[in-house]
Design an enzyme around this catalytic site. Sequence first.
Site, PDB file in Angstrom:
ATOM      1  N   ASP A 121     140.773  55.636  45.433  1.00  0.00           N
ATOM      2  CA  ASP A 121     139.399  55.126  45.386  1.00  0.00           C
ATOM      3  C   ASP A 121     139.376  53.616  45.596  1.00  0.00           C
ATOM      4  OD1 ASP A 121     138.141  57.519  45.048  1.00  0.00           O
ATOM      5  OD2 ASP A 121     137.852  57.336  42.890  1.00  0.00           O
TER       6      ASP A 121
ATOM      7  N   ASP B 106     136.932  67.494  45.351  1.00  0.00           N
ATOM      8  CA  ASP B 106     137.303  66.501  44.346  1.00  0.00           C
ATOM      9  C   ASP B 106     137.711  67.174  43.036  1.00  0.00           C
ATOM     10  OD1 ASP B 106     137.622  63.955  43.304  1.00  0.00           O
ATOM     11  OD2 ASP B 106     135.713  63.240  44.094  1.00  0.00           O
TER      12      ASP B 106
END
Length: 708
Positions: free
Chosen positions: A506, A442
């Site tokens: 997301d 990430d």
Amino acid sequence: MTADIVRLSSADADLVVRCRPYTEILYWGPKLRRFSPEDVVSLQRPVANGKLDVDLPLTFAMEYGRGQFGSPGIEGHRGGRNASPVFTTLKVEASDSSLIVISEDEQASLQLISELRLEPQTGVLQIRHTLKNLHHQAWELERLAVTLPVPERAVEVMAFHGRWLREFQPHRVKLEHGGFIQESRRGRSSHEYFPAFVVGEAGFSEQHGTVWGVHLGWSGNHRLRADVKTDGRRVVQAEALYLPGEISLGEGETCSTPWVYAAFSQNGLNGMSQAYHTYLRQSLIRFSGSQARPVHLNTWEGIYFDHDPAYIMQMASKAAEIGVERFIIDDGWFRGRNHDQAGLGDWYLDEEKYPQGLMPVIEHVHALGMSFGIWVEPEMINPDSDLFRAHPDWVLQLPGYQQPTGRYQYVLDLSHPEVFDYLLERLSWLLSEHPVEYVKWDMNRELVQPGHEGKLSADAQTHQFYRLLDELNWRFPHVEIESCASGGGRIDYGVLARTQRFWVSDNNDALERQAIQRGMSYFFPPEVMGQHIGHRRCHATQRQHSIGFRGLTALFGHMGIELDPIQSDDEELEGYRHYIKLHKALRPLLHSGTTWRLDMPDNTVQISGVVSQDQTCAVFLMAQLQMLNYSLAGNVRFPGLLPDTQYQVSLLDGPEIKTVREGGGAMRELPSWLRQPIVVSGDWLMQAGLALPVLMPESALLINIIKV
Ligand code: GLA
């Protein structure tokens, strides 16, 4: 071959380049049935009155020094001198599909090496330039771009905008006067401006029109331009964007542009996407077509930071029961990581949460027949971390300024050798001490005043990120990596060359995902797109969707689920099981076939599908995004089939199709093919089509087409 005029040729596209005395792309378009180098005489331009008295070629370097007043392809200087180079070709090496040109400016002591490859099957053009300083005094490089001339009929641009939770939103602008410019200084490819665009003929669409696609394979700062010169000629440009003072070339040192990947299509956006998809499958994607993409369960939206190994093992058992093949522990497993305000940098196991270590969980996951994955965010550091307390100077920052945090974190300076070694050591610990098969990598904040030793260092940061990935790929070749940056903030071919999957967004809301995934599909095939079934009530939007709409929306990509299966009710669990099973049955087709997005006159209906390479079977997804504009959805004409072949058409999945009698709200009678499968010719399906049902908004169905 060392001719002055070089033709690179592929199945459908050709490129003709003048190589001497300077370089210029003369033609980039459909494959030429017949061509001889003398033909280019037809393109010799007049010199207009009232302008410079010379012809101005659109050279590789687009030199201002020749009298090009638009955006130059190269900018820089040597203490103010040698600031306007003009290159002359020294050496040409060419084959049918590749070209290398070395040119020099003796006055400025600079050399330019240009590399072009036209991939023979797909016609995808890969191009980059490398600048070399031949002088003992440094040359300060400010810009180095790849410039591609496009014909005057390229009058429209399609580019992408976006933000966190809303990536890959296409928009159009007319290219009439001046330029279209898109820049990112965020230190990643960015949600905001995916580094690509398409230029094309007026009104180009999914299935029609001539288009030229351009993508910069780079995960850092970037600039893309499409310009209409004042003489009416058009160019597109793509480059890494350098911050002031970032690139100083000492004697003999070089700087290369990232690779630019360009594709030409006469068959609308589908032709372009199909060229890119095939190219990626053959040349860039790191897993072979025969390596099925395992279905994921990612724990993030299921448990967030609340890690209890006993509970996680129960989740894993449940996941295996419903068909999951890879179990991934997301954020929250390392020291101090109980929320997003602390812990980043401390890549040691949280022994309070995992007193027995990670091994019991990993062994449990493996015993269930699944592979194991784990989340990391190596480039970041929370001020509230042991690492920061020990090494506050490891932050990527300029001295004397207060850096803003983003998600409570700073960025580590990867150009600092100790930082790089620390991360390599910690990641190597994780991957060598534990049988981990998968890493979700990430990157949750942008770079601000990215400083190394007092100088701006965003470009170097991206190179160091690549170096870290390269080193880990070399050390742990069996480990797959997912590129994530708050969802889809780092998606591009540069990082795809080093990873296997993208976390697209997301936002797991199926309606939003229909748009986001379609946007991403212009440049990426389905098998690299992480697509998860999320909660019934989406955490990002609070919108609720049926399991049917969520399942069908996640079906085509690299599928997964992202929730806690223990908390799911039976209907939901049955849904996950059903769509995982369906995905497994279809994934050999979905992940190898030809993707089609259809032009629909009613844009409330979105249809896309995959046709097998041998054209004997296909699945198409019809998604009803809003209320239909009209009371009927019309007929869909399917592309990519064999005209002389008979196909059976049937419903493969459509849990929400009901007549009024059955409790539905949209149709009294179904179209006949929904009552029972029909057999019709490919030609008929391509020319006349199939009557679509009337669906309720935010629902979908899957159409199966198979040769009989
Ligand atoms: C980012 C990612 C999410 C999740 C969280 C964890 O937002 O995009 O998928 O991994 O970080 O903190």
